[in-house]
Scaffold this active site. Structure first.
Site, mmCIF file in Angstrom:
data_model
loop_
_atom_site.group_PDB
_atom_site.id
_atom_site.type_symbol
_atom_site.label_atom_id
_atom_site.label_comp_id
_atom_site.label_asym_id
_atom_site.label_seq_id
_atom_site.Cartn_x
_atom_site.Cartn_y
_atom_site.Cartn_z
ATOM 1 N N HIS A 52 -7.763 -13.139 91.757
ATOM 2 C CA HIS A 52 -6.815 -13.760 92.667
ATOM 3 C C HIS A 52 -7.475 -13.836 94.046
ATOM 4 O O HIS A 52 -8.557 -13.276 94.252
ATOM 5 C CB HIS A 52 -5.496 -12.966 92.727
ATOM 6 C CG HIS A 52 -5.641 -11.567 93.202
ATOM 7 N ND1 HIS A 52 -5.480 -10.462 92.390
ATOM 8 C CD2 HIS A 52 -5.932 -11.076 94.438
ATOM 9 C CE1 HIS A 52 -5.669 -9.370 93.098
ATOM 10 N NE2 HIS A 52 -5.950 -9.701 94.328
HETATM 11 P P1 TYD Z 1 -2.768 -7.031 91.342
HETATM 12 O O1 TYD Z 1 -2.971 -7.082 92.831
HETATM 13 O O2 TYD Z 1 -2.661 -8.336 90.633
HETATM 14 O O3 TYD Z 1 -3.907 -6.119 90.720
HETATM 15 P P2 TYD Z 1 -5.333 -6.479 90.146
HETATM 16 O O4 TYD Z 1 -5.826 -7.585 90.977
HETATM 17 O O5 TYD Z 1 -6.149 -5.275 90.267
HETATM 18 O O6 TYD Z 1 -5.144 -6.849 88.733
HETATM 19 O O7 TYD Z 1 -1.497 -6.146 91.036
HETATM 20 C C1 TYD Z 1 -1.089 -5.863 89.702
HETATM 21 C C2 TYD Z 1 0.405 -5.637 89.736
HETATM 22 O O8 TYD Z 1 0.731 -4.542 90.579
HETATM 23 C C3 TYD Z 1 1.187 -6.851 90.266
HETATM 24 O O9 TYD Z 1 2.383 -6.962 89.500
HETATM 25 C C4 TYD Z 1 1.532 -6.458 91.673
HETATM 26 C C5 TYD Z 1 1.616 -4.941 91.626
HETATM 27 N N1 TYD Z 1 1.200 -4.321 92.900
HETATM 28 C C6 TYD Z 1 2.158 -3.776 93.735
HETATM 29 O O10 TYD Z 1 3.371 -3.789 93.440
HETATM 30 N N2 TYD Z 1 1.754 -3.194 94.915
HETATM 31 C C7 TYD Z 1 0.450 -3.151 95.292
HETATM 32 O O11 TYD Z 1 0.116 -2.620 96.379
HETATM 33 C C8 TYD Z 1 -0.531 -3.724 94.410
HETATM 34 C C9 TYD Z 1 -1.992 -3.711 94.773
HETATM 35 C C10 TYD Z 1 -0.105 -4.290 93.235
#
Ligand code: TYD
Length: 140
Positions: A52
């Site tokens: 992302h």
């Molecule tokens: P995401 O940022 O997409 O993680 P990665 O890029 O490592 O796969 O986050 C995964 C899930 O966690 C998404 O549903 C959002 C949630 N999330 C939070 O609620 N708070 C946060 O601070 C983070 C980083 C993620």
């Protein structure tokens, strides 16, 4: 280009016979005040994280334990960084698609972030990200 703003940052390391302290000072090692800290651990073998981009969020990613790779892509150029030193972080400016991969089984990845969590700050689809960057570039 946003990628040019991203770079490895040598953090402070204080060492003596007892071991080491790593230090991150806001406005010295990173150009933002930390509002949120989160960390990745127990990454499933072969799994990628990220995939992302953020609109405004700035981050510093530190490999506290183990190692992994981060590929950044600003829609024009891409670059891969190997992180394996707990006193060296990767500063990621807004507007960079990132993929974290090749995690060692023991990897503990700490992320210092400039903002609280906001889903509205994410580009979740690469095509949307590229279209937004190109719109911004042409001012349309
Ligand atoms: P995401 O940022 O997409 O993680 P990665 O890029 O490592 O796969 O986050 C995964 C899930 O966690 C998404 O549903 C959002 C949630 N999330 C939070 O609620 N708070 C946060 O601070 C983070 C980083 C993620």
């Amino acid at each position: 280009m946003s990628l040019e703003k991203c770079h490895l940052v040598d953090l402070q390391r204080i060492s003596d016979a007892r071991g080491h302290i790593g230090v991150v000072e806001c406005n010295q090692h990173i150009p933002f005040i930390v509002k949120r800290v989160y960390y990745l651990f127990g990454v499933t073998d072969g799994a990628d994280r990220g995939s992302h981009a953020h609109k405004e969020l700035q981050q510093l990613i530190i490999p506290l334990v183990g190692h992994f790779d981060i590929t950044l892509d600003d829609a024009f150029h891409s670059k891969t960084f190997h992180l394996n030193n707990p006193t060296q972080g990767l500063y990621i400016a807004p507007g960079n698609w990132r993929v974290l991969k090749n995690f060692s089984p023991d990897a503990l990845c700490m992320v210092l972030a400039s903002e609280n969590y906001s889903e509205a700050d994410y580009y979740r689809h690469y095509d949307d990200f590229v279209a937004a960057v190109k719109r911004k570039k042409t001012g349309s």
